[in-house]
Design an enzyme around this catalytic site. Structure first.
Site, PDB file in Angstrom:
ATOM      1  N   HIS A 107      39.485  35.352  39.533  1.00 30.80           N
ATOM      2  CA  HIS A 107      38.977  36.053  40.718  1.00 30.80           C
ATOM      3  C   HIS A 107      38.739  35.005  41.805  1.00 30.80           C
ATOM      4  O   HIS A 107      38.413  33.861  41.497  1.00 30.80           O
ATOM      5  CB  HIS A 107      37.660  36.722  40.312  1.00 30.80           C
ATOM      6  CG  HIS A 107      37.063  37.646  41.331  1.00 30.80           C
ATOM      7  ND1 HIS A 107      36.365  37.181  42.421  1.00 30.80           N
ATOM      8  CD2 HIS A 107      37.054  38.997  41.420  1.00 30.80           C
ATOM      9  CE1 HIS A 107      35.941  38.223  43.142  1.00 30.80           C
ATOM     10  NE2 HIS A 107      36.349  39.335  42.556  1.00 30.80           N
ATOM     11  N   ASP A 164      33.303  32.527  33.641  1.00 27.40           N
ATOM     12  CA  ASP A 164      32.963  33.602  34.556  1.00 27.40           C
ATOM     13  C   ASP A 164      32.849  34.874  33.713  1.00 27.40           C
ATOM     14  O   ASP A 164      33.848  35.476  33.355  1.00 27.40           O
ATOM     15  CB  ASP A 164      34.049  33.721  35.627  1.00 27.40           C
ATOM     16  CG  ASP A 164      33.835  34.923  36.543  1.00 27.40           C
ATOM     17  OD1 ASP A 164      32.864  35.687  36.330  1.00 27.40           O
ATOM     18  OD2 ASP A 164      34.653  35.104  37.464  1.00 27.40           O
ATOM     19  N   GLN A 197      32.885  40.214  34.107  1.00 31.33           N
ATOM     20  CA  GLN A 197      33.375  41.423  33.450  1.00 31.33           C
ATOM     21  C   GLN A 197      32.932  41.480  31.990  1.00 31.33           C
ATOM     22  O   GLN A 197      32.658  42.549  31.452  1.00 31.33           O
ATOM     23  CB  GLN A 197      34.919  41.482  33.517  1.00 31.33           C
ATOM     24  CG  GLN A 197      35.484  41.600  34.934  1.00 31.33           C
ATOM     25  CD  GLN A 197      35.144  42.921  35.606  1.00 31.33           C
ATOM     26  OE1 GLN A 197      34.850  43.925  34.956  1.00 31.33           O
ATOM     27  NE2 GLN A 197      35.152  42.916  36.929  1.00 31.33           N
ATOM     28  N   LYS A 253      27.481  44.836  38.212  1.00 25.43           N
ATOM     29  CA  LYS A 253      28.507  45.344  37.292  1.00 25.43           C
ATOM     30  C   LYS A 253      27.884  45.739  35.953  1.00 25.43           C
ATOM     31  O   LYS A 253      28.502  46.431  35.157  1.00 25.43           O
ATOM     32  CB  LYS A 253      29.594  44.282  37.065  1.00 25.43           C
ATOM     33  CG  LYS A 253      30.369  43.934  38.332  1.00 25.43           C
ATOM     34  CD  LYS A 253      31.576  43.054  38.032  1.00 25.43           C
ATOM     35  CE  LYS A 253      32.006  42.259  39.240  1.00 25.43           C
ATOM     36  NZ  LYS A 253      32.961  42.963  40.105  1.00 25.43           N
ATOM     37  N   CYS A 264      40.942  40.820  44.625  1.00 24.49           N
ATOM     38  CA  CYS A 264      40.401  39.470  44.816  1.00 24.49           C
ATOM     39  C   CYS A 264      41.052  38.479  43.869  1.00 24.49           C
ATOM     40  O   CYS A 264      40.387  37.598  43.303  1.00 24.49           O
ATOM     41  CB  CYS A 264      38.883  39.434  44.636  1.00 24.49           C
ATOM     42  SG  CYS A 264      38.012  40.341  45.905  1.00 24.49           S
TER      43      CYS A 264
HETATM   44  C1  LIG Z   1      35.985  38.299  37.071  1.00 19.72           C
HETATM   45  C2  LIG Z   1      35.100  38.375  38.271  1.00 19.72           C
HETATM   46  N1  LIG Z   1      34.514  37.258  38.740  1.00 19.72           N
HETATM   47  C3  LIG Z   1      33.695  37.268  39.793  1.00 19.72           C
HETATM   48  C4  LIG Z   1      33.413  38.431  40.456  1.00 19.72           C
HETATM   49  C5  LIG Z   1      32.510  38.367  41.635  1.00 19.72           C
HETATM   50  O1  LIG Z   1      31.334  39.089  41.439  1.00 19.72           O
HETATM   51  P1  LIG Z   1      30.330  39.215  42.664  1.00 19.72           P
HETATM   52  O2  LIG Z   1      31.123  39.770  43.792  1.00 19.72           O
HETATM   53  O3  LIG Z   1      29.266  40.124  42.221  1.00 19.72           O
HETATM   54  O4  LIG Z   1      29.845  37.838  42.962  1.00 19.72           O
HETATM   55  C6  LIG Z   1      34.009  39.628  40.009  1.00 19.72           C
HETATM   56  C7  LIG Z   1      33.781  40.923  40.665  1.00 19.72           C
HETATM   57  O5  LIG Z   1      33.882  41.121  41.860  1.00 19.72           O
HETATM   58  C8  LIG Z   1      34.862  39.595  38.899  1.00 19.72           C
HETATM   59  O6  LIG Z   1      35.443  40.702  38.451  1.00 19.72           O
END
Ligand SMILES: Cc1ncc(COP(=O)(O)O)c(C=O)c1O
Ligand SMILES: Cc1ncc(COP(=O)(O)O)c(C=O)c1O
Lengths: 142, 416, 416, 142
Positions: C132, C210, C213, C236, C374
């Site tokens: 991401h 990370d 998910q 999430k 993203c």
């Molecule tokens: C795998 C992963 N990493 C990072 C993020 C970023 O999360 P956030 O936007 O809450 O910081 C997301 C979701 O948007 C994600 O699916």
């Protein structure tokens, strides 16, 4: 305001005119406790017999009423007790402050029982004991 | 301005009916009715804010990132509408100059990193002696990182900025930024923003105002005061935690590199390099505080429905009353005496430790703050290690202030 | 594991009763019942979370910063209890290793700044092709700021990490950190965390996962997988926006300089220099997201009351069912075929543009996501400009998946 | 699924088999619109008489069905109209997409009226017009 159960006469008088304040000439052990959060500081000097009995205690305390009164009552209680007894008392005191129960087991210090409702002030009452325990451990002297 | 007879007669009472909007004011503490005089630390929330947040979660929620579906579009609309509200609140020329952050602290850190990266070694940042740590530590960290100079403008004993001294600090033309509070969280001092901005600009410097306390109490117009950056925090403005605001002039925001990297702040991403989204999105990486943004919008609507005229009048009258009543408490010393001040009053009382004051008040249901108020250098300047601080919100009543004063008298009588 | 006959018979149906906890699921969109298949972007909130937040604001709220009064102490207690809950959730050895952030994005940026400042030019950071942007852009920015190298571990056509290639990227011993996803938000791939960590450690590198998910779907134990850093985001995990988590090993957190400066992260402040609070507070500057922290705590309690066995079983069975049903839709191609996967499915359908798919589904009440999610570099690797993505929460039913598949068939028939 | 009021036959057919797709040989003016968010792109080439009347339009569109159909309908409508008329039509079209009203004033483009419920897709329908207006402004040609 009714008579306050935490800030009893006893506490306030001890804070205003502590009986055991000052530095102890010829102390065999000293200890210090500080609370960086509020700048409070307690220094304790004591004399210990070979057998491990406290014969004299003095404290220099910069802090709130709770801290000064607690330090002074501690000093009064410490004289004539052994390091072992005082360690146990310190733990009992801490436990009472946490729970509000067991006031009858810590002598005069029982007045601080209501402090369990003021969690962020508990450290004010235990700071002198931090200093005392440090002094008894002798860490500063070796 | 509310010209009804009641309001004219007593601006303090004019807001009394609003207490019903704040459910927490019905709570009891240690068996006494809560008297909440710690609003400068964080304000209580009206039901309008609570409901807006829970309504969002109950009926209309999804992530705002580029969702093509109804829930996402509506949630995006709701959040973006708050950008307009914030722009309106502070008189920003453009909604695109409004950057959402977690709080004032993050907003200032953002400027310290991004605008700070444009400041060259040899240049300087000026702060004042009465800054909150939030407007002090980030500049220290920048100094230590980037080799710039940090200059500190002194204050008078009354607690006002020494403008001549500030002028001297600016005179060598090396200052890139003046970062000062618009209202002190310790002394209540309202700083002469327009004059400071003019002085800074005349010396070629930009100016950031920490409006954390100010926006709560008076109408702020960033253009009128000549600000380049303005920051505030939602939770002091009767809004939720987790949401704050940075406003910056567009040309500055556009010249600044991004701060945090991630989703939503990019235009295109390749491993070799990425390009950034337009402002304000360039500065908003990741999923924003969606529910909190909507809560902030509800807070702004609430405040604007009351009007800053009424709020400022309430606060001025209440502060006058409080200063008068506290002056009657034997041994009580109010810290600072700024000519222009807001509803924050710091004091000491003989040699009763501020922590003892706070605890004894708390045992009577009265919440105030005691300590260094995240302003340690100011405490040193004032020659105290801590103060007690009472601060007012729009829900504060005359009776609450009277209760404070009466209880302080009783506390003092305990100690003498 | 729930061993009741019903659950054994059908783990999908075993969670059906929980839908009543999510008020938003009763909403209609374009006149159709909402079918929310966009939980990977952000999950909906159970009433338990909504109530915990509104109860806080109604009855027990104040700033947590060193307040000596009852409301402040109780609010502090409530927030700090959540630190324990989070530590329990991910098996962290110590509550003091839990740092609250706004979201995953900020957590990764924190590591990129603070741990990143300890990485020397000539050293490298390894990410993967399926990150991401949140776990990509911060490392690019670090590269460009600090002159380190950014290496990209490739994935297979099935959408799995190429472990041999990763091994080669590590072989010169220059890698300081491996930062990879624990579960892909596009492909659903669950990565072999323990093996990755072992490889990284053998090469002298640290490893960040990370978990944005992953934590939603399975029990994570940071010690078992050998992580050095782990991040996730509250919204999430059925919690509020504005709150996320960084976990790091204590010795690493202690060695790292602070990230943001301000109140609450300091020990003492003087103009000449300041000293920092202990971890985790060193990394938590300013007023935290108090209400959101408490909301996250409620979300964790909620999830733990269901149990990860039931959640994982529901998700596995539902994903199997969805893959089967989607395979029956003519022209539909599921992207990636990882052996170990979670409830996120990306797909394309002939040459129907993913945006048209999303809008047509939306017009039937079905919320999915379409775009690059993203993860632009991953799209390039997969040779698509965008995909449609359906993702599941614990409230997702078999019937919803069936409705999706049936509606996709109808959409396709429109276009052929 | 009933007949969809947005994705009508007309729209889908135009998207699958656009009548005006391709590049225009001898175009006097060209324009381009891109949507970085989704990568969609429309290129327009047109011939303009001295008097300012459009005589021929072609578009090369990479995008979703809405975008292609909108481009193709635009090209059909543009032929024979003046730059002035097209500017007005573009504004009317934009207004209809925003409000969902005024479908009867934009001819064939009225089919896109339901798009006002899908705010994030409106740009798909207006992108061709961005390209057309750029071509008419002649900015690329000077
Ligand atoms: C795998 C992963 N990493 C990072 C993020 C970023 O999360 P956030 O936007 O809450 O910081 C997301 C979701 O948007 C994600 O699916
Ligand atoms: C003057 C001033 N500046 C900055 C802050 C920091 O606000 P926050 O903690 O919400 O970032 C505060 C309040 O704490 C404040 O009173």
């Amino acid at each position: 305001m009714e008579q306050d159960t935490l800030y009893q006469r006893q506490v306030i008088d001890r804070a205003r005119a502590p009986a055991h304040a000052g530095s102890l000439d010829g102390a065999t052990h000293t200890g210090e406790g500080t609370n960086p959060m509020c700048g409070d500081r307690v220094r304790v000097g004591l004399s210990l017999t070979k057998g491990g009995t406290v014969t004299a205690v003095r404290h220099e305390t910069r802090g709130c009423a709770i801290c000064i009164a607690s330090a002074d009552m501690m000093a009064g209680l410490a004289e004539g007790r052994s390091a072992l007894e005082l360690g146990a008392l310190s733990r009992q005191f801490g436990e009472m402050l946490r729970t509000g129960e067991g006031a009858e087991q810590v002598g005069e210090l029982g007045v601080f029982a209501p402090l369990h409702q003021h969690r962020s002030r508990i450290r004010c009452a235990t700071l002198p004991w931090t200093a005392l325990v440090e002094a008894l451990d002798g860490s500063k002297d070796r | 301005m509310d010209l009804s007879p009641a309001a004219l007669a007593d601006p303090i009472d004019a807001l009394r009916h609003l207490r019903a909007d704040f459910p927490i004011l019905n709570e009891a503490v240690h068996g006494k009715p809560l008297v909440f005089l710690d609003s400068a630390a964080s304000a209580q929330k009206p039901i309008q804010v609570i409901d807006a947040m829970s309504r969002t979660m109950r009926t209309q929620y999804a992530n705002v990132h580029r969702g093509l579906h109804w829930m996402s579009e509506r949630t995006t609309d709701a959040c973006e509408a708050v950008r307009d509200q914030v722009a309106g609140l502070i008189g920003a020329p453009s909604r695109e100059e409004i950057v959402f952050t977690r709080n004032s602290t993050e907003a200032i850190n953002l400027v310290a990193h991004s605008f700070g990266s444009l400041i060259r070694p040899g240049q300087a940042v000026v702060i004042s002696e009465m800054e909150h740590h939030a407007n002090l530590v980030p500049w220290q960290m920048l100094r230590d990182r980037a080799g710039i100079e940090l200059r500190v403008a002194p204050i008078t004993d009354a607690g006002e900025l020494e403008l001549e001294a500030l002028e001297r600090l600016l005179s060598d033309g090396k200052v890139a930024l003046v970062a000062v509070t618009h209202m002190s969280n310790v002394l209540g001092t309202v700083t002469p923003a327009r004059r400071i901005a003019d002085m800074a600009h005349a010396a070629g410097a930009r100016v950031l105002f920490d409006g954390s306390q100010m926006v709560v109490h008076r109408r702020v117009d960033v253009r009128e005061i000549g600000a380049d950056f303005y920051v505030f925090t939602g939770h002091k403005l009767y809004g939720p935690t987790g949401i704050g605001v940075l406003w910056g002039r567009r040309e500055l925001l556009e010249a600044m590199p991004p701060f945090l990297g991630g989703g939503d702040m990019i235009s295109t991403v390749r491993f070799e390099g990425s390009t950034w989204a337009n402002v304000p999105h360039k500065f908003e990486a990741g999923t924003p505080a969606i529910i909190e943004t909507i809560g902030l919008g509800a807070a702004i609507s609430y405040i604007e429905s009351i009007g800053f005229d009424a709020i400022a009048a309430h606060e001025a009258a209440l502060t006058d009353h409080a200063l008068r009543r506290l002056a009657e408490v034997p041994g009580l010393r109010v810290i600072g005496a700024p000519a222009d001040r807001g509803g924050v009053i710091s004091f000491t009382m003989d040699d009763v430790h501020p922590h003892d004051i706070a605890t004894l008040l708390d045992r009577n249901g009265i919440a105030i703050r005691a300590g260094h108020h995240c302003a340690e250098p100011l405490m040193r300047r004032l020659g105290v290690s801590a103060t007690a601080r009472a601060s007012f919100g729009l829900y504060t009543t005359r009776e609450e202030v009277d209760t404070l004063a009466a209880t302080l008298e009783q506390i003092r009588s305990l100690f003498v």
